[in-house]
Design an enzyme around this catalytic site. Structure first.
Site, PDB file in Angstrom:
ATOM      1  N   ASP A  69       0.051   3.238  -3.074  1.00  0.00           N
ATOM      2  CA  ASP A  69      -1.327   3.748  -3.032  1.00  0.00           C
ATOM      3  C   ASP A  69      -1.409   4.968  -2.102  1.00  0.00           C
ATOM      4  OD1 ASP A  69      -1.889   1.445  -4.482  1.00  0.00           O
ATOM      5  OD2 ASP A  69      -2.474   0.318  -2.694  1.00  0.00           O
ATOM      6  N   GLY A  91       0.791  -1.226   0.000  1.00  0.00           N
ATOM      7  CA  GLY A  91       0.000   0.000   0.000  1.00  0.00           C
ATOM      8  C   GLY A  91       0.820   1.272   0.000  1.00  0.00           C
ATOM      9  N   ASN A 143       5.273  11.250  -0.452  1.00  0.00           N
ATOM     10  CA  ASN A 143       6.364  10.494   0.187  1.00  0.00           C
ATOM     11  C   ASN A 143       6.113  10.296   1.673  1.00  0.00           C
ATOM     12  OD1 ASN A 143       7.878  10.163  -2.124  1.00  0.00           O
ATOM     13  ND2 ASN A 143       9.297  11.838  -1.696  1.00  0.00           N
TER      14      ASN A 143
HETATM   15  N1  ADP Z   1      11.127   1.946   3.246  1.00  0.00           N
HETATM   16  C1  ADP Z   1      10.606   3.143   2.974  1.00  0.00           C
HETATM   17  N2  ADP Z   1      11.007   4.227   3.674  1.00  0.00           N
HETATM   18  C2  ADP Z   1      10.467   5.440   3.437  1.00  0.00           C
HETATM   19  N3  ADP Z   1       9.534   5.686   2.484  1.00  0.00           N
HETATM   20  C3  ADP Z   1       9.105   4.654   1.739  1.00  0.00           C
HETATM   21  C4  ADP Z   1       9.617   3.329   1.936  1.00  0.00           C
HETATM   22  N4  ADP Z   1       9.020   2.509   1.049  1.00  0.00           N
HETATM   23  C5  ADP Z   1       8.160   3.284   0.333  1.00  0.00           C
HETATM   24  N5  ADP Z   1       8.214   4.568   0.748  1.00  0.00           N
HETATM   25  C6  ADP Z   1       7.447   5.709   0.212  1.00  0.00           C
HETATM   26  O1  ADP Z   1       6.311   5.215  -0.488  1.00  0.00           O
HETATM   27  C7  ADP Z   1       6.397   5.525  -1.893  1.00  0.00           C
HETATM   28  C8  ADP Z   1       5.879   4.353  -2.706  1.00  0.00           C
HETATM   29  O2  ADP Z   1       6.653   3.215  -2.452  1.00  0.00           O
HETATM   30  P1  ADP Z   1       7.076   2.176  -3.580  1.00  0.00           P
HETATM   31  O3  ADP Z   1       7.638   0.988  -2.882  1.00  0.00           O
HETATM   32  O4  ADP Z   1       7.950   2.855  -4.568  1.00  0.00           O
HETATM   33  O5  ADP Z   1       5.666   1.863  -4.282  1.00  0.00           O
HETATM   34  P2  ADP Z   1       4.839   0.504  -4.484  1.00  0.00           P
HETATM   35  O6  ADP Z   1       4.185   0.223  -3.168  1.00  0.00           O
HETATM   36  O7  ADP Z   1       3.853   0.851  -5.542  1.00  0.00           O
HETATM   37  O8  ADP Z   1       5.831  -0.549  -4.919  1.00  0.00           O
HETATM   38  C9  ADP Z   1       7.864   5.874  -2.146  1.00  0.00           C
HETATM   39  O9  ADP Z   1       8.003   6.779  -3.221  1.00  0.00           O
HETATM   40  C10 ADP Z   1       8.269   6.481  -0.816  1.00  0.00           C
HETATM   41  O10 ADP Z   1       7.887   7.835  -0.769  1.00  0.00           O
HETATM   42  O1  LIP Z   2       1.497  -1.998  -2.443  1.00  0.00           O
HETATM   43  P1  LIP Z   2       0.882  -1.213  -3.569  1.00  0.00           P
HETATM   44  O2  LIP Z   2       1.511  -1.552  -4.879  1.00  0.00           O
HETATM   45  O3  LIP Z   2       0.806   0.255  -3.319  1.00  0.00           O
HETATM   46  O4  LIP Z   2      -0.663  -1.670  -3.725  1.00  0.00           O
HETATM   47  C1  LIP Z   2      -1.117  -2.970  -3.369  1.00  0.00           C
HETATM   48  C2  LIP Z   2      -1.536  -3.706  -4.614  1.00  0.00           C
HETATM   49  O5  LIP Z   2      -0.417  -3.849  -5.428  1.00  0.00           O
HETATM   50  C3  LIP Z   2      -2.070  -5.088  -4.257  1.00  0.00           C
HETATM   51  O6  LIP Z   2      -2.556  -5.746  -5.413  1.00  0.00           O
HETATM   52  C4  LIP Z   2      -3.224  -4.994  -3.273  1.00  0.00           C
HETATM   53  O7  LIP Z   2      -3.615  -6.301  -2.929  1.00  0.00           O
HETATM   54  C5  LIP Z   2      -2.793  -4.217  -2.052  1.00  0.00           C
HETATM   55  O8  LIP Z   2      -3.853  -4.088  -1.159  1.00  0.00           O
HETATM   56  C6  LIP Z   2      -2.281  -2.860  -2.418  1.00  0.00           C
HETATM   57  O9  LIP Z   2      -3.315  -2.102  -3.032  1.00  0.00           O
END
Ligand code: ADP
Ligand code: LIP
Length: 359
Positions: free
Chosen positions: A244, A241, A268
């Site tokens: 999201d 999440g 962020n």
């Molecule tokens: N370990 C972390 N420490 C600090 N901020 C984080 C961390 N992981 C994610 N975030 C924040 O959440 C945003 C989305 O995370 P990301 O892992 O890139 O997306 P997704 O969940 O779609 O894979 C990042 O751009 C950052 O701002």
């Molecule tokens: O971690 P993320 O990529 O922001 O988003 C996640 C989706 O990739 C995943 O399919 C859903 O089951 C999670 O509830 C969350 O929405």
């Protein structure tokens, strides 16, 4: 003839927003055991952040007869269908998919959201945030027709699902069936892994592209430039999440009158708050008040881009951006007795990925 302009009172703009995407049930697994079961779906994480930031919205989401979580915005219940379920495996990502932090499997799927499921009214902006393939090209097309601006999470467009076990795979954006709609989209958000499935150089000619980089923050690309936006520290226990909540914070910031670089900081911040908890995060009320106060103070210097056309959207890092980041970071320094409380049953002690260095 002499005309006078009557000064208008300063009010908080009210925008009508439409979130489109199915709620789902998330099952988090590690070492062959279920670590937590939570409400999931981008729609639920974004609703959570919008509610935290006092952004009102309409939500179109479908679930099955077995949907088991209380939510503030009722979904459409399909009696003949089950709710979409994802299993997230946190220890398979380094074998077959070395670039992934988790392997996702869609093990149940609810009905898609059809264009006719969307409300027959106009919205200032819409968010296409499907997770299980529920948004159809016709659905996105109707969204761009009824919304003045549309934000899209690329995961709604490029996911495909293995026929046998539902493993999530990604297809190229060009092959997704949605490509022709991109010139009518305002923002496209992708994780760094998903960004490999698009040509950023091409897409940035049409819309603003935001690529998130986990603990390293995010990058914003637009037609004439790009910028990196600094992250916030977090003790990561569950990455689910984060993307999201990031999108919820970014758009919530824009709604409150922040310019894009400042709104991306808010994204962020909410991403970092989300990884500190398992499942849907619960935000401490004092922390939220501090965040809202900082946003309110900051927006006094800016105007909201929703009020104007493209020209009013400012990408330049404004004066005071670094100070705004520092003040947002300091909001996290509230006493932590109520902060970062995991909500999911049986999940309090679990760490789904190695923690990153907190700030
Ligand atoms: N370990 C972390 N420490 C600090 N901020 C984080 C961390 N992981 C994610 N975030 C924040 O959440 C945003 C989305 O995370 P990301 O892992 O890139 O997306 P997704 O969940 O779609 O894979 C990042 O751009 C950052 O701002
Ligand atoms: O971690 P993320 O990529 O922001 O988003 C996640 C989706 O990739 C995943 O399919 C859903 O089951 C999670 O509830 C969350 O929405």
């Amino acid at each position: 003839m002499v005309t006078t302009t009557i000064p208008q009172p300063q009010t908080t703009p009210i925008h009508s927003a439409l979130i489109v995407g199915n709620y789902c049930h998330d099952v988090l697994l590690q070492g062959g055991a279920v670590v937590a079961e939570t409400l999931g779906g981008a729609a639920s994480f974004i609703s959570n952040v919008f509610t935290a930031l006092s952004v009102s919205f309409h939500l179109t989401s479908k679930v099955g007869f077995d949907f088991k979580y209380p939510v503030n915005h009722d979904p459409i219940v399909i009696p003949s269908s089950k709710t979409t379920v994802f299993h997230a495996y946190f220890d398979q990502g380094h074998t077959e998919n070395a670039h992934q932090d988790r392997v996702l499997k869609r093990v149940e799927v609810c009905d898609p959201i059809n264009p006719s499921d969307l409300p027959d009214k106009r919205f200032d902006f819409g968010m296409a945030v499907g997770v299980g393939g529920e948004i159809l090209p016709g659905t996105l097309e109707k969204m761009v027709e009824i919304c003045d601006a549309v934000f899209v999470d690329i995961q709604a467009l490029i996911r495909s699902f293995d026929k046998n076990d539902g493993t999530v795979k990604l297809v190229g954006l060009k092959e997704s069936g949605f490509y022709h709609l991109l010139p009518r989209v305002k923002f496209l958000k992708a994780s760094s892994e998903e960004a490999l499935f698009m040509d950023v150089e091409e897409v940035r000619q049409w819309c603003c592209v935001v690529v998130t980089h986990g603990k390293d923050g995010c990058e914003v690309f637009w037609k004439d430039g790009e910028m990196k936006i600094e992250p916030f520290g977090a003790n990561q226990v569950d990455p689910t999440g984060a993307g999201d909540s990031f999108l919820g914070g970014l758009v919530g910031g824009l709604v409150h009158g922040l310019v894009v670089p400042d709104a991306a900081l808010l994204g962020n911040l909410f991403g970092s708050l989300t990884v500190g908890q398992i499942g849907l995060p619960k935000f401490d009320l004092r922390l939220l008040q501090r965040i809202k106060d900082e946003v309110q103070r900051r927006k006094l210097h800016n105007t909201c881009w929703f009020e104007g056309g493209d020209d009013s959207m400012s990408f330049t890092k404004p004066d005071g951006h670094d100070e705004f980041r520092a003040s947002l970071a300091s909001t996290k320094l509230v006493p932590t007795c109520l902060r970062d409380v995991p909500r999911s049953p049986g999940s309090v002690e679990q760490v789904i990925r190695p923690p990153c260095n907190g700030q």
